[in-house]
Design an enzyme around this catalytic site. Structure first.
Site, short mmCIF file in Angstrom:
data_model
loop_
_atom_site.label_atom_id
_atom_site.label_comp_id
_atom_site.label_asym_id
_atom_site.label_seq_id
_atom_site.Cartn_x
_atom_site.Cartn_y
_atom_site.Cartn_z
N CYS A 114 40.35 47.22 51.94
CA CYS A 114 41.54 46.35 51.98
C CYS A 114 42.83 47.09 51.60
CB CYS A 114 41.35 45.16 51.04
SG CYS A 114 39.94 44.16 51.50
N HIS A 249 48.42 42.06 49.78
CA HIS A 249 47.15 41.89 50.49
C HIS A 249 46.73 40.42 50.34
CE1 HIS A 249 43.15 42.16 51.88
NE2 HIS A 249 42.59 42.12 50.69
N ASN A 279 41.08 36.68 54.55
CA ASN A 279 41.23 38.08 54.13
C ASN A 279 40.87 38.98 55.32
OD1 ASN A 279 40.90 40.63 53.08
ND2 ASN A 279 39.79 39.97 51.26
O1 UT7 Z 1 39.97 41.93 49.53
C1 UT7 Z 1 39.26 42.58 48.55
C2 UT7 Z 1 39.45 41.97 47.29
N1 UT7 Z 1 38.69 40.75 47.16
C3 UT7 Z 1 39.14 39.83 46.37
O2 UT7 Z 1 40.21 39.97 45.85
C4 UT7 Z 1 38.26 38.65 46.07
C5 UT7 Z 1 38.28 38.40 44.57
N2 UT7 Z 1 37.49 37.27 44.14
C6 UT7 Z 1 37.82 36.00 44.44
O3 UT7 Z 1 38.77 35.75 45.17
C7 UT7 Z 1 37.03 34.89 43.81
O4 UT7 Z 1 36.19 35.42 42.80
C8 UT7 Z 1 36.15 34.10 44.82
C9 UT7 Z 1 37.03 33.25 45.71
C10 UT7 Z 1 35.32 35.05 45.64
C11 UT7 Z 1 35.22 33.14 44.06
O5 UT7 Z 1 35.96 32.27 43.22
P1 UT7 Z 1 35.53 32.08 41.71
O6 UT7 Z 1 36.44 31.09 41.13
O7 UT7 Z 1 35.50 33.44 41.07
O8 UT7 Z 1 34.10 31.44 41.86
P2 UT7 Z 1 32.69 32.01 41.33
O9 UT7 Z 1 32.26 33.21 42.09
O10 UT7 Z 1 32.78 32.11 39.85
O11 UT7 Z 1 31.73 30.81 41.72
C12 UT7 Z 1 31.89 29.50 41.13
C13 UT7 Z 1 30.84 28.58 41.70
C14 UT7 Z 1 29.42 29.18 41.66
O12 UT7 Z 1 28.53 28.14 41.34
P3 UT7 Z 1 27.95 28.02 39.84
O13 UT7 Z 1 27.23 29.31 39.59
O14 UT7 Z 1 29.14 27.82 38.96
O15 UT7 Z 1 27.05 26.83 39.95
C15 UT7 Z 1 29.17 29.60 43.09
O16 UT7 Z 1 27.81 29.58 43.44
O17 UT7 Z 1 31.10 28.33 43.10
C16 UT7 Z 1 29.92 28.56 43.87
N3 UT7 Z 1 30.32 29.03 45.20
C17 UT7 Z 1 30.62 28.18 46.20
N4 UT7 Z 1 30.62 26.85 46.29
C18 UT7 Z 1 30.99 26.30 47.47
C19 UT7 Z 1 30.50 30.30 45.62
N5 UT7 Z 1 30.91 30.31 46.89
C20 UT7 Z 1 30.99 29.02 47.29
C21 UT7 Z 1 31.36 28.40 48.49
N6 UT7 Z 1 31.35 27.04 48.54
N7 UT7 Z 1 31.74 29.09 49.58
#
Ligand code: UT7
Length: 322
Positions: A114, A249, A279
């Site tokens: 990225c 980005h 993204n």
């Molecule tokens: O371009 C390269 C750089 N990349 C980035 O900058 C991405 C950086 N990371 C992020 O943007 C965020 O961490 C995400 C958008 C990927 C995830 O958001 P988050 O607030 O960090 O969520 P999380 O990974 O902590 O997941 C929270 C919950 C989990 O469930 P539990 O364990 O709390 O029960 C996940 O299983 O959300 C669940 N989950 C989803 N639920 C519905 C994860 N993906 C999904 C989904 N739909 N697509």
């Protein structure tokens, strides 16, 4: 004589097929509400059968060349930032060179995920500064949809396909206030495991699929983006108040607003395309830049900061007067 590296034209291209969050609800256990609240994404463009990264790169480059007012024979280099090339080799850059009828000058790809476009424009800047080239096509182009695991809801909802391009030209400084002011590139291989693919040509004989520890990447993104934008401004005697536009980005609206907040920059000065594009990795900055230029938001002589973080981890920023 001072040489300035000036953006003479921008272009971008998106494949016509759109995948909305509602479409994804039919593929994996997710919801429009979760995706939008956590990321700011509503939809993304994805390639169809027969379209490749070079399909997108060629069209974006054609538009940037047209906008620059230069001719094909004026271009003495093509640099494409991509993690999703059509083939392992030859590069996407030579596909662009051939399709646009460019002269047989240097053409190569750069892979910094990225952060790829920031690395590519910095590389082009160095070629211009040392007098090795006068006009370079710098492109970010990706088909991230080809390396997504469409059963993994934690990654497949985040990415999209697209391309953006600029023509970067060497102009004598005495005649020109515009141009790149400084570039800041970083990488930390100790964190390579938190955002990577499951395979690759020399390990598994395929491209692998994206795997990400989202929470860790998020944490580093907020901290490292703040550090690098702060460094870019302070080293040049500027503060956030001097910036006309931040072109970040486009990974996550929460990361972008955290960076803007730390800069004291109102969101009206931040170019945002994440809701429409998702993204698009190395394509996201030049895509956002071109859309803001064509919408009449970004104007000549304005102070612009580009910044990104991606797999590697890699991160960086480019400060320029447009
Ligand atoms: O371009 C390269 C750089 N990349 C980035 O900058 C991405 C950086 N990371 C992020 O943007 C965020 O961490 C995400 C958008 C990927 C995830 O958001 P988050 O607030 O960090 O969520 P999380 O990974 O902590 O997941 C929270 C919950 C989990 O469930 P539990 O364990 O709390 O029960 C996940 O299983 O959300 C669940 N989950 C989803 N639920 C519905 C994860 N993906 C999904 C989904 N739909 N697509």
């Amino acid at each position: 004589m001072t040489i300035k590296s000036v953006i003479q034209g921008t272009g971008s291209y998106l494949p016509s097929k759109i995948l909305t969050n509602a479409d994804l609800e039919k593929i994996v256990d997710t919801s429009d509400e979760w995706i939008f609240q956590r990321t700011g994404i509503r939809q993304r463009h994805v390639v169809s059968e027969g379209e490749t990264t070079s399909t997108l790169a060629i069209e974006a480059a054609r538009r940037a060349l047209e906008a620059s007012g230069l001719n094909a024979e004026d271009i003495d280099g093509v640099i494409v930032a991509t993690t999703t090339p059509d083939l392992t080799f030859p590069s996407v850059a030579v596909h662009v060179q051939e399709a646009l009828g460019l002269p047989a000058n240097m053409a190569f790809d750069i892979q910094a995920v990225c952060t790829g476009f920031v690395y590519a424009i910095s590389t082009a800047h160095s070629f211009l500064q040392t007098g090795q080239a006068k006009n370079i096509l710098v492109i970010g182009a990706e088909t991230m949809s080809r390396i997504l695991d469409w059963t993994d809801r934690t990654t497949c909802v985040l990415f999209g396909d697209g391309a953006g391009a600029v023509v970067l030209s060497a102009v004598e400084g005495e005649k020109e206030d515009r141009g790149i002011i400084s570039t800041h590139l970083y990488a930390d291989g100790r964190k390579k495991g938190i955002l990577c693919t499951s395979g690759g040509v020399s390990k598994t004989q395929d491209a692998g699929m994206i795997e990400m520890q989202g929470r860790d990447v998020f944490k580093y993104a907020v901290k490292l983006m703040h550090d690098v934008v702060d460094e870019s401004l302070s080293e040049n005697g500027y503060t956030g108040a001097d910036l006309d536009w931040l072109v970040p980005h486009q990974a996550n609206v929460r990361i972008i607003s955290a960076t803007a907040d730390k800069l004291g920059l109102p969101m009206e000065k931040v170019v945002m395309t994440v809701s429409k594009h998702g993204n698009t990795s190395a394509a996201s900055i030049p895509l956002a830049l071109d859309q803001a230029v064509r919408a009449g938001q970004i104007q000549r002589n304005q102070l612009i900061l580009l910044e990104a973080l991606g797999g590697g981890l890699t991160w960086g920023a480019t400060l320029l007067r447009f």
